[in-house]
Design a protein around this motif. Structure first.
Motif, PDB file in Angstrom:
ATOM      1  N   LYS A 227     -41.983 -40.828  20.629  1.00  0.00           N
ATOM      2  CA  LYS A 227     -43.456 -40.720  20.284  1.00  0.00           C
ATOM      3  C   LYS A 227     -44.139 -40.290  21.465  1.00  0.00           C
ATOM      4  CE  LYS A 227     -47.152 -44.019  19.336  1.00  0.00           C
ATOM      5  NZ  LYS A 227     -47.103 -44.493  20.662  1.00  0.00           N
ATOM      6  N   GLU A 228     -43.699 -41.026  22.745  1.00  0.00           N
ATOM      7  CA  GLU A 228     -44.288 -40.679  23.813  1.00  0.00           C
ATOM      8  C   GLU A 228     -44.095 -39.387  24.420  1.00  0.00           C
ATOM      9  OE1 GLU A 228     -46.111 -43.631  25.724  1.00  0.00           O
ATOM     10  OE2 GLU A 228     -46.319 -44.143  23.773  1.00  0.00           O
ATOM     11  N   LEU A 229     -42.745 -39.102  24.480  1.00  0.00           N
ATOM     12  CA  LEU A 229     -42.635 -37.553  24.587  1.00  0.00           C
ATOM     13  C   LEU A 229     -43.239 -36.463  23.852  1.00  0.00           C
ATOM     14  CD1 LEU A 229     -38.712 -38.000  25.369  1.00  0.00           C
ATOM     15  CD2 LEU A 229     -40.223 -37.450  27.094  1.00  0.00           C
ATOM     16  N   LYS A 230     -43.547 -36.986  22.693  1.00  0.00           N
ATOM     17  CA  LYS A 230     -44.177 -35.854  21.799  1.00  0.00           C
ATOM     18  C   LYS A 230     -45.724 -35.819  22.184  1.00  0.00           C
ATOM     19  CE  LYS A 230     -41.592 -35.941  17.697  1.00  0.00           C
ATOM     20  NZ  LYS A 230     -41.141 -36.786  16.462  1.00  0.00           N
ATOM     21  N   GLU A 231     -46.211 -37.037  22.566  1.00  0.00           N
ATOM     22  CA  GLU A 231     -47.693 -36.949  23.185  1.00  0.00           C
ATOM     23  C   GLU A 231     -47.656 -36.449  24.517  1.00  0.00           C
ATOM     24  OE1 GLU A 231     -48.629 -41.323  21.272  1.00  0.00           O
ATOM     25  OE2 GLU A 231     -49.462 -40.885  23.148  1.00  0.00           O
ATOM     26  N   LEU A 232     -46.767 -36.632  25.220  1.00  0.00           N
ATOM     27  CA  LEU A 232     -46.825 -35.952  26.728  1.00  0.00           C
ATOM     28  C   LEU A 232     -46.742 -34.507  26.496  1.00  0.00           C
ATOM     29  CD1 LEU A 232     -44.617 -38.541  28.588  1.00  0.00           C
ATOM     30  CD2 LEU A 232     -47.086 -38.081  28.997  1.00  0.00           C
ATOM     31  N   GLU A 233     -45.822 -33.714  25.548  1.00  0.00           N
ATOM     32  CA  GLU A 233     -45.583 -32.672  25.196  1.00  0.00           C
ATOM     33  C   GLU A 233     -46.864 -31.971  24.693  1.00  0.00           C
ATOM     34  OE1 GLU A 233     -42.640 -31.498  22.484  1.00  0.00           O
ATOM     35  OE2 GLU A 233     -42.730 -29.391  23.048  1.00  0.00           O
TER      36      GLU A 233
ATOM     37  N   SER B 282     -48.957 -29.718  36.047  1.00  0.00           N
ATOM     38  CA  SER B 282     -49.845 -30.763  35.790  1.00  0.00           C
ATOM     39  C   SER B 282     -49.170 -31.998  35.718  1.00  0.00           C
ATOM     40  CB  SER B 282     -50.668 -30.812  34.536  1.00  0.00           C
ATOM     41  OG  SER B 282     -51.719 -29.671  34.554  1.00  0.00           O
ATOM     42  N   GLY B 283     -47.954 -32.147  35.021  1.00  0.00           N
ATOM     43  CA  GLY B 283     -47.357 -33.296  35.050  1.00  0.00           C
ATOM     44  C   GLY B 283     -46.852 -33.818  36.461  1.00  0.00           C
TER      45      GLY B 283
ATOM     46  N   SER C  55     -49.246 -31.104  27.279  1.00  0.00           N
ATOM     47  CA  SER C  55     -48.994 -30.156  28.378  1.00  0.00           C
ATOM     48  C   SER C  55     -48.777 -30.926  29.514  1.00  0.00           C
ATOM     49  CB  SER C  55     -49.909 -29.135  28.590  1.00  0.00           C
ATOM     50  OG  SER C  55     -50.275 -28.371  27.618  1.00  0.00           O
ATOM     51  N   ILE C  56     -48.129 -32.115  29.453  1.00  0.00           N
ATOM     52  CA  ILE C  56     -47.509 -33.001  30.705  1.00  0.00           C
ATOM     53  C   ILE C  56     -45.912 -32.723  30.760  1.00  0.00           C
ATOM     54  CG2 ILE C  56     -47.358 -35.095  31.849  1.00  0.00           C
ATOM     55  CD1 ILE C  56     -50.205 -34.207  31.045  1.00  0.00           C
ATOM     56  N   VAL C  57     -45.461 -32.370  29.544  1.00  0.00           N
ATOM     57  CA  VAL C  57     -44.065 -32.356  29.547  1.00  0.00           C
ATOM     58  C   VAL C  57     -43.586 -31.159  28.857  1.00  0.00           C
ATOM     59  CG1 VAL C  57     -42.060 -33.048  28.218  1.00  0.00           C
ATOM     60  CG2 VAL C  57     -43.312 -34.752  29.843  1.00  0.00           C
ATOM     61  N   GLU C  58     -42.455 -30.384  29.083  1.00  0.00           N
ATOM     62  CA  GLU C  58     -41.916 -29.070  28.394  1.00  0.00           C
ATOM     63  C   GLU C  58     -40.641 -29.569  27.822  1.00  0.00           C
ATOM     64  OE1 GLU C  58     -43.587 -25.077  30.095  1.00  0.00           O
ATOM     65  OE2 GLU C  58     -41.530 -25.976  30.772  1.00  0.00           O
ATOM     66  N   ARG C  59     -40.559 -29.286  26.672  1.00  0.00           N
ATOM     67  CA  ARG C  59     -39.318 -29.566  25.808  1.00  0.00           C
ATOM     68  C   ARG C  59     -38.311 -28.241  25.810  1.00  0.00           C
ATOM     69  NH1 ARG C  59     -37.324 -29.618  20.437  1.00  0.00           N
ATOM     70  NH2 ARG C  59     -35.965 -31.632  20.114  1.00  0.00           N
ATOM     71  N   LYS C  60     -37.385 -28.288  26.298  1.00  0.00           N
ATOM     72  CA  LYS C  60     -36.576 -27.077  26.096  1.00  0.00           C
ATOM     73  C   LYS C  60     -34.984 -27.434  25.560  1.00  0.00           C
ATOM     74  CE  LYS C  60     -37.882 -24.403  30.246  1.00  0.00           C
ATOM     75  NZ  LYS C  60     -37.499 -23.961  31.468  1.00  0.00           N
ATOM     76  N   VAL C  61     -34.930 -26.462  24.490  1.00  0.00           N
ATOM     77  CA  VAL C  61     -33.737 -26.494  23.854  1.00  0.00           C
ATOM     78  C   VAL C  61     -32.747 -25.561  24.120  1.00  0.00           C
ATOM     79  CG1 VAL C  61     -32.575 -26.532  21.336  1.00  0.00           C
ATOM     80  CG2 VAL C  61     -34.992 -27.318  21.562  1.00  0.00           C
ATOM     81  N   TYR C  62     -31.629 -25.980  24.666  1.00  0.00           N
ATOM     82  CA  TYR C  62     -30.227 -24.991  25.088  1.00  0.00           C
ATOM     83  C   TYR C  62     -29.191 -25.073  23.615  1.00  0.00           C
ATOM     84  CZ  TYR C  62     -32.406 -25.221  29.411  1.00  0.00           C
ATOM     85  OH  TYR C  62     -33.234 -25.362  30.735  1.00  0.00           O
ATOM     86  N   ASN C  63     -29.128 -23.970  23.298  1.00  0.00           N
ATOM     87  CA  ASN C  63     -28.261 -24.082  21.897  1.00  0.00           C
ATOM     88  C   ASN C  63     -26.829 -23.954  22.264  1.00  0.00           C
ATOM     89  OD1 ASN C  63     -29.290 -24.784  19.359  1.00  0.00           O
ATOM     90  ND2 ASN C  63     -30.449 -22.798  19.340  1.00  0.00           N
ATOM     91  N   GLN C  64     -26.360 -24.956  23.356  1.00  0.00           N
ATOM     92  CA  GLN C  64     -25.066 -25.087  23.265  1.00  0.00           C
ATOM     93  C   GLN C  64     -24.577 -26.101  22.430  1.00  0.00           C
ATOM     94  OE1 GLN C  64     -25.061 -27.069  27.318  1.00  0.00           O
ATOM     95  NE2 GLN C  64     -26.215 -25.424  28.304  1.00  0.00           N
ATOM     96  N   THR C  65     -23.281 -26.259  22.514  1.00  0.00           N
ATOM     97  CA  THR C  65     -22.680 -27.369  21.760  1.00  0.00           C
ATOM     98  C   THR C  65     -22.192 -28.268  22.627  1.00  0.00           C
ATOM     99  OG1 THR C  65     -21.286 -27.749  19.852  1.00  0.00           O
ATOM    100  CG2 THR C  65     -20.878 -26.054  21.244  1.00  0.00           C
ATOM    101  N   PRO C  66     -22.200 -29.768  22.708  1.00  0.00           N
ATOM    102  CA  PRO C  66     -23.487 -30.312  21.618  1.00  0.00           C
ATOM    103  C   PRO C  66     -24.735 -29.598  22.361  1.00  0.00           C
ATOM    104  CG  PRO C  66     -22.632 -31.870  23.153  1.00  0.00           C
ATOM    105  CD  PRO C  66     -21.616 -30.809  23.367  1.00  0.00           C
ATOM    106  N   VAL C  67     -25.666 -29.608  21.533  1.00  0.00           N
ATOM    107  CA  VAL C  67     -27.061 -29.365  21.919  1.00  0.00           C
ATOM    108  C   VAL C  67     -27.523 -30.244  22.922  1.00  0.00           C
ATOM    109  CG1 VAL C  67     -28.339 -31.027  20.204  1.00  0.00           C
ATOM    110  CG2 VAL C  67     -29.384 -28.853  20.806  1.00  0.00           C
ATOM    111  N   LEU C  68     -28.337 -29.414  24.054  1.00  0.00           N
ATOM    112  CA  LEU C  68     -28.728 -29.931  25.100  1.00  0.00           C
ATOM    113  C   LEU C  68     -30.349 -29.781  25.018  1.00  0.00           C
ATOM    114  CD1 LEU C  68     -28.950 -30.903  27.944  1.00  0.00           C
ATOM    115  CD2 LEU C  68     -28.369 -28.897  28.889  1.00  0.00           C
TER     116      LEU C  68
END
Lengths: 128, 128
Positions: free
Chosen positions: A67-73, A97-98, A76-89
DNA sequence: ATGTTCAGTATACAAAAATATACTGATATT
DNA sequence: AATATCAGTATATTTTTGTATACTGAACAT
């Protein structure tokens, strides 16, 4: 440099500009609550994965962390990056700003330290 | 000047000194919540009586004002003075620390203002 | 096929923070 | 005697915030 004392508004005199109030509210949203600062602290020292944040933020539940990470995202305090490796990172990183919020935290610590010396100074000898 | 980034603690490396955490917690206790800052703002511009604080702090109830003033007094942010006139006059005034908190608020406003420009800068043209 | 890791979600519940509404008691005013 | 002001208090309720506990689903590893 903004000067809150000149702008807090009064019946006669300058009103606190609305932008200042919005800016202040934004900041409060980032530092208030039980978990935001601990999470930001972990991110500042380079912890970036959900699991690692869970482990290094004592006693937080996955529900709260999520929940907190979603709010921070959203803020614009936090960026969420998905790396399509396996297992997903998935990496959470502070934005500019963060990282800058550390300045606010410094000023909060500074006030707190001075405040404590001032309070102790006024204490009767018998208690200090 | 304290530097939070250097002290937030990590498994290997310097831990955040406990005094910093206490100082930060003290500060959060003063700026968090719905009413503390509006009350401090009113006190900063010279409002000092219960009735006047009630009137100049929009929509606060006497219960909340009473509770918040007690907490601020306990934390040495506010001093309560009783003048045994008739009718009794009670004045709330900021202590040195109470006035100094304006510096923290300034740094919060500054961060918020910069943050907003940074967020807008990244917005797609179509939205800004 | 069973278990493990990663990155979460789901549901229910408890605790803390804030609100609504009415009231008190001392003194003064009309 | 009735009304008003100041500085709050009392009781109940709602809203917000945080906790507990269990579960999911994809991808490997044994």
């Amino acid at each position: 440099m903004s000067d809150f004392k000149d702008f807090i508004g009064s019946d006669k005199g300058p009103q606190c500009p609305r932008t200042y109030i919005l800016a202040l509210t934004d900041t409060l949203n980032v530092v208030s609550g039980k978990w935001k600062l601990p999470i930001i602290a972990a991110l500042l020292r380079g912890v970036s994965r959900f699991k690692d944040l869970l482990d290094s933020t004592e006693k937080i539940t996955p529900r709260m962390l999520s929940k907190e990470l979603k709010e921070l995202e959203m803020n614009s305090i936090v960026e969420r990056k998905v790396y399509n490796q396996t297992p997903v990172l998935i990496e959470y990183r502070l934005t500019k700003s963060g990282k800058d919020i550390a300045n606010v935290i410094d000023s909060m610590i500074d006030w707190g330290l001075v405040h404590r010396t001032q309070v102790i100074k006024k204490l009767p000898e018998s208690l200090s």
